[in-house]
Design a protein around this motif. Structure first.
Motif, PDB file in Angstrom:
ATOM      1  N   LEU A   1       0.817  -1.207   0.000  1.00 52.37           N
ATOM      2  CA  LEU A   1       0.000   0.000   0.000  1.00 52.37           C
ATOM      3  C   LEU A   1       0.856   1.265   0.000  1.00 52.37           C
ATOM      4  N   ALA A   2       2.017   1.222   0.628  1.00 51.85           N
ATOM      5  CA  ALA A   2       2.859   2.414   0.708  1.00 51.85           C
ATOM      6  C   ALA A   2       3.313   2.863  -0.677  1.00 51.85           C
ATOM      7  N   SER A   3       3.727   1.916  -1.522  1.00 51.38           N
ATOM      8  CA  SER A   3       4.175   2.299  -2.864  1.00 51.38           C
ATOM      9  C   SER A   3       3.013   2.821  -3.698  1.00 51.38           C
ATOM     10  N   GLY A   4       1.808   2.238  -3.529  1.00 52.39           N
ATOM     11  CA  GLY A   4       0.646   2.749  -4.244  1.00 52.39           C
ATOM     12  C   GLY A   4       0.295   4.159  -3.813  1.00 52.39           C
ATOM     13  N   GLU A   5       0.366   4.417  -2.507  1.00 55.64           N
ATOM     14  CA  GLU A   5       0.076   5.770  -2.011  1.00 55.64           C
ATOM     15  C   GLU A   5       1.112   6.769  -2.538  1.00 55.64           C
ATOM     16  N   ALA A   6       2.367   6.348  -2.650  1.00 54.77           N
ATOM     17  CA  ALA A   6       3.395   7.238  -3.196  1.00 54.77           C
ATOM     18  C   ALA A   6       3.106   7.576  -4.662  1.00 54.77           C
ATOM     19  N   LEU A   7       2.681   6.577  -5.447  1.00 51.45           N
ATOM     20  CA  LEU A   7       2.335   6.831  -6.841  1.00 51.45           C
ATOM     21  C   LEU A   7       1.131   7.767  -6.953  1.00 51.45           C
ATOM     22  N   SER A   8       0.129   7.559  -6.094  1.00 59.22           N
ATOM     23  CA  SER A   8      -1.057   8.409  -6.127  1.00 59.22           C
ATOM     24  C   SER A   8      -0.704   9.861  -5.815  1.00 59.22           C
ATOM     25  N   ALA A   9       0.103  10.079  -4.764  1.00 60.99           N
ATOM     26  CA  ALA A   9       0.504  11.446  -4.421  1.00 60.99           C
ATOM     27  C   ALA A   9       1.327  12.061  -5.547  1.00 60.99           C
ATOM     28  N   ALA A  10       2.208  11.245  -6.158  1.00 62.57           N
ATOM     29  CA  ALA A  10       3.026  11.764  -7.268  1.00 62.57           C
ATOM     30  C   ALA A  10       2.167  12.178  -8.453  1.00 62.57           C
ATOM     31  N   SER A  11       1.060  11.447  -8.689  1.00 64.91           N
ATOM     32  CA  SER A  11       0.191  11.788  -9.828  1.00 64.91           C
ATOM     33  C   SER A  11      -0.440  13.163  -9.643  1.00 64.91           C
ATOM     34  N   TRP A  12      -0.856  13.476  -8.429  1.00 62.36           N
ATOM     35  CA  TRP A  12      -1.489  14.779  -8.182  1.00 62.36           C
ATOM     36  C   TRP A  12      -0.469  15.913  -8.229  1.00 62.36           C
ATOM     37  N   ILE A  13       0.699  15.676  -7.691  1.00 64.79           N
ATOM     38  CA  ILE A  13       1.737  16.717  -7.756  1.00 64.79           C
ATOM     39  C   ILE A  13       2.153  16.945  -9.210  1.00 64.79           C
ATOM     40  N   GLY A  14       2.359  15.850  -9.953  1.00 63.21           N
ATOM     41  CA  GLY A  14       2.731  15.985 -11.365  1.00 63.21           C
ATOM     42  C   GLY A  14       1.654  16.658 -12.176  1.00 63.21           C
TER      43      GLY A  14
END
Length: 613
Positions: A84-97
């Motif tokens: 779940l941690a890696s998925g949450e990191a990808l999700s946060a990166a998508s919004w910042i990007g």
């Protein structure tokens, strides 16, 4: 409803098996997958609309769409790996990007980009891994700083609110709303689990009959369930906070805190026995309340709820089961007491055999030896005076044997409760005079001054005259036996309330404190070895103790090495009204005396006393 149930069931099958062990973790995975798939599908659904209204997409539009679809990749990654941690990191990166790309590519204004970035800290509040949440918030603030700096460097006027701003704001608002709903769903799951957990604890504790408590690291009770009121008569609310700790006996509190600390640090199955106050008995005058303690067994272990977040100061650290073991402790104490009594009885038997064999063998040898000499024509002395001396030795030895046997019989009757008192009124002063006359010859032969001082006009005592005579004779015999030549023995009687106090005082060898503590034990003697200079079985004071107990009286003994001994017997005036002590054994109050100074006037009274038993 059927469609929603089907979707929920399908989403549930996408959760990785590694997350199914914890209800909270499974809920996190399920909500993360559902919201990211929904947002990505919404972004894909906007593509036909965009193409119909905007024509051929540019490269910037393709990049923005890729950022909006990246949460779908995060959901697939979480479903396949369970991380779940890696998925949450990808999700946060998508919004910042998405925010940075849209702002730098002038697809939206700075305001819309800031709205998108606001979703990142809100999403961080629900992240399971603290380090991912920290990195996501830091990256969002860094992106906001970059955008602000870029806007300041460009210095151009803000573009008009367009279609891109509306799409991004709506998309971010939907994501924020989904995050709020996810937070509420997770909280409801926590509450349901807490209620279910409490119900399980209650059912389990009621089934096993134990009190189940949850402690924090400081030993404060955070939750209580089970049979507290049924087992201890204490409502559960009275145990909350410091309630349980305050009821633990002061002497057992360090052990309790140590057990809680060890369990909180990971030690399993720590069991301790404590004294636990269950009630207080108020004194009749109301001045104080005497606490009543029960023995309890406390079994502690670390509390594990599957929460990966560190426990705070108020979180449960230890769970403990408390069981009332008072009956078991009392039973063990009774067994230990019975074992100790058996050992004492065995030791008494050994002392009895050793003492009686010594006391009986010596006079019997004398009786047999001198009797054989008198019966033999060749060994019998011709001198009549010598034959009379042998006969006196035989008679004295026989009297000694008779005294030993009588003492044994009296002690046996007292122990068996078969010694019956025959109460009658008699003059205690006359009885003391008669007893002094009986031992007067022995005192004269040993060079001891014997005097008696009984006040005239004493009220007649109603009791067993023969038993009282035996009491006085035994005390006088002991005093004469342990007083060297040139010493003094005095016996007196005086009224003492509704009783008469008979005192026997000597200037003999006295006793040390360790011997005073054993007074009244059968076969105990001040010197118990076989080469002792004093004859006797050690039963005299034991018989006195029993006879005085039958009359409902008490005994006080004062002594010091080299300072003599004073024994005071308090006998009720009317032994018929006194409650005889069962078993018939009078209480002996033992007092040791300090040696007198050289300047003190000679006498038989102590200077200073100290109660030691």
């Amino acid at each position: 409803m059927i469609v929603l149930a089907g979707l929920k069931d399908h989403i549930g099958r996408l959760v990785h098996p590694s997350a199914l062990g914890s209800s909270i973790e499974a809920a996190r995975h399920r909500l993360f997958i559902a919201t990211r798939i929904s947002l990505s599908c919404l972004a894909l659904a906007l593509v036909p609309v965009f193409l119909a209204t905007g024509g051929v997409p540019k490269w910037l539009d393709a990049i923005l769409l890729a950022w909006m679809v990246l949460p779908l990749v995060a959901a697939a990654q979480v479903s396949n790996t369970g991380r779940l941690a890696s998925g949450e990191a990808l999700s946060a990166a998508s919004w910042i990007g998405l925010a940075v790309t849209a702002a730098l590519g002038h697809a939206c204004g700075l305001g819309a980009a800031c709205v998108v970035l606001v979703a990142v800290p809100i999403e961080a509040l629900l992240m399971a891994a603290p380090w991912v949440a920290t990195c996501a918030v830091a990256a969002a603030f860094s992106a906001l700083t970059v955008l602000l700096c870029h806007a300041g460097l460009v210095g151009s006027a803000a573009p008009a609110f367009g279609r891109g701003d509306a799409v991004l704001i709506v998309f971010a608002a939907i994501h924020i709303a989904s995050l709020v709903l996810c937070g509420r769903a997770i909280q409801r799951t926590r509450d349901d689990l807490a209620r279910l957990d409490a119900q399980r604890y209650r059912v389990l504790s009621e089934a096993i009959g134990d009190l189940v408590l949850r402690f924090d690291r400081a030993g404060f009770v955070l939750a209580a369930g089970g049979a507290s009121e049924r087992s201890f008569g204490i409502p559960s609310r009275d145990l909350m906070g410091r309630g349980f700790f305050d009821r633990v006996h002061v002497g057992d509190r360090p052990a309790f805190l140590q057990a809680v600390s060890q369990a909180a640090n990971g030690s399993d199955n720590i069991t301790i026995n404590l004294r636990f106050r269950i009630q207080a008995l108020t004194a009749p005058n109301g001045d104080y309340a005497e606490p009543v303690f029960a023995w309890v067994e406390v079994r502690t272990r670390p509390f594990e709820d599957g929460n990966p977040l560190p426990s705070g100061p108020g979180d449960t650290a230890v769970v403990a089961a408390v069981r009332d073991i008072t009956v078991r402790v009392q039973h063990e104490a009774e067994i230990e007491r019975a074992k100790r009594d058996a050992e004492q009885a065995n030791a008494s038997k050994d002392r009895f055999i050793a003492t009686v064999s010594h006391e009986l063998r010596t006079p019997l040898n004398a009786i047999i030896g001198f009797a054989e000499m008198l019966a033999s024509p060749t060994l019998s002395p011709q001198d009549p005076e010598k034959r009379r001396e042998y006969a006196e030795i035989i008679g004295t030895s026989g009297q000694h044997l008779l005294a030993v046997v009588n003492s044994l019989l009296d002690l046996s009757k007292l122990d068996a409760g078969k010694f019956e008192l025959c109460c009658e009124p008699f003059d205690i002063a006359e009885l003391i005079h008669a007893c002094c006359d009986m031992v007067g010859l022995k005192a004269e032969q040993n060079g001891i001054l014997l005097r008696h001082d009984a006040e005239n006009g004493l009220e007649p005592v109603i009791g067993d005259k023969r038993a009282c005579k035996q009491i006085i004779l035994n005390l006088l015999s002991n005093a004469l036996k342990f007083t060297p030549a040139g010493g003094r023995v005095a016996v007196s009687a005086r009224p003492d309330g509704n009783a008469v106090l008979v005192s026997v005082v000597d200037t003999g060898i006295g006793m040390v404190p360790r011997d005073l503590a054993k007074l009244g034990d059968p076969f105990f003697q001040v010197r118990g070895d076989y080469d002792r200079p004093y004859e006797g079985t050690g039963l005299g004071l034991s018989v006195v103790k029993g006879l005085v107990g039958l009359h409902g009286g008490s005994i006080t003994v004062e002594s010091a090495p080299g300072e003599g001994t004073r024994i005071a017997v308090r006998l009720p005036i009317d032994g018929r009204r006194a409650q005889p002590q069962r078993p018939p054994s009078a209480k002996i109050e033992v007092i040791t005396r300090y040696p007198r100074s050289a300047s003190a006037a000679p006498g038989l009274e102590p200077q200073k006393v100290q109660k030691i038993a």
